[in-house]
Design a protein around this motif. Structure first.
Motif, PDB file in Angstrom:
ATOM      1  N   UNK A   1       0.837  -1.194   0.000  1.00 32.18           N
ATOM      2  CA  UNK A   1       0.000   0.000   0.000  1.00 32.18           C
ATOM      3  C   UNK A   1       0.874   1.246   0.000  1.00 32.18           C
ATOM      4  N   UNK A   2       0.623   2.135  -0.967  1.00 37.03           N
ATOM      5  CA  UNK A   2       1.376   3.380  -1.078  1.00 37.03           C
ATOM      6  C   UNK A   2       0.426   4.541  -0.880  1.00 37.03           C
ATOM      7  N   UNK A   3       0.782   5.421   0.046  1.00 34.46           N
ATOM      8  CA  UNK A   3      -0.105   6.534   0.388  1.00 34.46           C
ATOM      9  C   UNK A   3       0.675   7.850   0.340  1.00 34.46           C
ATOM     10  N   UNK A   4       0.763   8.430  -0.825  1.00 33.16           N
ATOM     11  CA  UNK A   4       1.436   9.717  -1.005  1.00 33.16           C
ATOM     12  C   UNK A   4       0.408  10.724  -1.502  1.00 33.16           C
ATOM     13  N   UNK A   5      -0.225  11.420  -0.578  1.00 31.66           N
ATOM     14  CA  UNK A   5      -1.281  12.351  -0.943  1.00 31.66           C
ATOM     15  C   UNK A   5      -0.740  13.778  -1.042  1.00 31.66           C
ATOM     16  N   UNK A   6      -1.163  14.537  -2.059  1.00 33.00           N
ATOM     17  CA  UNK A   6      -0.768  15.952  -2.133  1.00 33.00           C
ATOM     18  C   UNK A   6      -1.508  16.781  -1.093  1.00 33.00           C
ATOM     19  N   UNK A   7      -1.016  17.966  -0.869  1.00 27.98           N
ATOM     20  CA  UNK A   7      -1.672  18.863   0.073  1.00 27.98           C
ATOM     21  C   UNK A   7      -3.058  19.257  -0.443  1.00 27.98           C
ATOM     22  N   UNK A   8      -4.057  19.352   0.427  1.00 25.58           N
ATOM     23  CA  UNK A   8      -5.384  19.816  -0.008  1.00 25.58           C
ATOM     24  C   UNK A   8      -5.289  21.163  -0.705  1.00 25.58           C
ATOM     25  N   UNK A   9      -6.032  21.307  -1.802  1.00 26.42           N
ATOM     26  CA  UNK A   9      -6.014  22.537  -2.564  1.00 26.42           C
ATOM     27  C   UNK A   9      -4.964  22.579  -3.652  1.00 26.42           C
ATOM     28  N   UNK A  10      -4.147  21.512  -3.760  1.00 22.10           N
ATOM     29  CA  UNK A  10      -3.070  21.503  -4.747  1.00 22.10           C
ATOM     30  C   UNK A  10      -3.549  21.112  -6.139  1.00 22.10           C
ATOM     31  N   UNK A  11      -4.782  20.653  -6.253  1.00 21.61           N
ATOM     32  CA  UNK A  11      -5.296  20.210  -7.551  1.00 21.61           C
ATOM     33  C   UNK A  11      -6.792  20.495  -7.628  1.00 21.61           C
ATOM     34  N   UNK A  12      -7.323  20.433  -8.855  1.00 18.61           N
ATOM     35  CA  UNK A  12      -8.746  20.645  -9.098  1.00 18.61           C
ATOM     36  C   UNK A  12      -9.485  19.337  -9.357  1.00 18.61           C
ATOM     37  N   UNK A  13      -8.849  18.435 -10.096  1.00 21.37           N
ATOM     38  CA  UNK A  13      -9.454  17.154 -10.474  1.00 21.37           C
ATOM     39  C   UNK A  13      -8.569  16.023  -9.979  1.00 21.37           C
ATOM     40  N   UNK A  14      -9.190  15.009  -9.394  1.00 20.00           N
ATOM     41  CA  UNK A  14      -8.474  13.828  -8.924  1.00 20.00           C
ATOM     42  C   UNK A  14      -8.910  12.624  -9.748  1.00 20.00           C
ATOM     43  N   UNK A  15      -7.931  11.834 -10.218  1.00 20.49           N
ATOM     44  CA  UNK A  15      -8.219  10.620 -10.973  1.00 20.49           C
ATOM     45  C   UNK A  15      -7.481   9.466 -10.304  1.00 20.49           C
ATOM     46  N   UNK A  16      -8.217   8.487  -9.817  1.00 22.96           N
ATOM     47  CA  UNK A  16      -7.621   7.280  -9.252  1.00 22.96           C
ATOM     48  C   UNK A  16      -8.313   6.074  -9.876  1.00 22.96           C
ATOM     49  N   UNK A  17      -7.661   4.917  -9.822  1.00 17.11           N
ATOM     50  CA  UNK A  17      -8.353   3.725 -10.333  1.00 17.11           C
ATOM     51  C   UNK A  17      -9.375   3.234  -9.319  1.00 17.11           C
ATOM     52  N   UNK A  18      -8.975   3.170  -8.086  1.00 20.08           N
ATOM     53  CA  UNK A  18      -9.844   2.621  -7.044  1.00 20.08           C
ATOM     54  C   UNK A  18     -10.755   3.704  -6.473  1.00 20.08           C
ATOM     55  N   UNK A  19     -11.984   3.344  -6.050  1.00 22.12           N
ATOM     56  CA  UNK A  19     -12.865   4.327  -5.406  1.00 22.12           C
ATOM     57  C   UNK A  19     -12.489   4.540  -3.940  1.00 22.12           C
TER      58      UNK A  19
END
Length: 209
Positions: free
Chosen positions: A114-132
């Motif tokens: 399991x890899x959990x590298x999340x950006x800081x909130x507000x750093x992006x507008x759209x998020x795309x992941x494979x898993x829900x």
């Protein structure tokens, strides 16, 4: 400004309308294939994706997309040669639209850790992941369980992305309510059919520019 989002085509090629932004949330491949077969399948899919009528094409790998997991450098070069933005846990700014994409936040046979590298909130507008995210359009009838990521659910609850596209759970296709969209197309029961159409939506309101 129009966007198209879809995922989980599993060796099938849908009819896709034109849009400035296109987002593919993983799983163009299916089954167990040799590395040579996976490379050939990836080449075919990315060539098809390149030909679709979109200015910016984003791709986030799924658990079946084995060339990415086995040869990430070669896969990135293949994406670049087809003018496709591979997002491997990174953010790209596309004409003012900041997009974060990641194939991680869950484990699979190709990604056992399991890899959990999340950006800081507000750093992006759209998020795309494979898993829900856990509990959001992720109920798998065959397993009678929610198959999303709890860690991802915790993150999106705190960061509140403007839009979040994902797939993986075929029967979860739908929009619970903006910003969450399960864009999986493949039928759960019929491996030769796409049960759904790519999602088309207006996204001008989420652009930071």
């Amino acid at each position: 400004m129009k966007a198209i989002a879809f995922s989980d085509t599993h060796m099938l090629f849908p009819k896709v309308d034109g849009a400035k932004y296109m987002f593919y949330a993983g799983d163009y491949e299916s089954g167990l294939n040799t590395p040579e077969e996976s490379t050939a399948i990836a080449t075919l899919f990315l060539s098809w994706y390149r030909k679709q009528a979109g200015q910016y094409k984003v791709f986030v790998p799924g658990n079946h997309d084995m060339m990415f997991w086995q040869d990430p450098i070669g896969f990135r070069k293949l994406c670049e040669s087809n003018n496709i933005y591979l997002l491997d846990n990174e953010i790209v700014n596309l004409d003012g639209l900041r997009v974060f994409g990641s194939p991680y936040f869950y484990t699979c046979r190709a990604n056992p850790t399991l890899r959990l590298d999340f950006p800081q909130p507000g750093a992006f507008d759209v998020m795309v992941t494979h898993v829900p995210p856990k509990g959001i359009l992720d109920f798998a009838q065959g397993k009678m369980d929610n198959i999303g990521s709890q860690e991802l659910r915790d993150y999106v609850q705190g960061s509140k992305p403007k839009l979040h596209f994902f797939g993986h759970c075929h029967e979860g296709h739908n929009s619970l309510s903006s910003p969450f969209y399960n864009v999986a197309l493949r039928s759960r029961n019929n491996k030769k059919a796409l049960a759904n159409k790519p999602l088309s939506l207006e996204i001008s309101h989420v652009i930071s520019k």
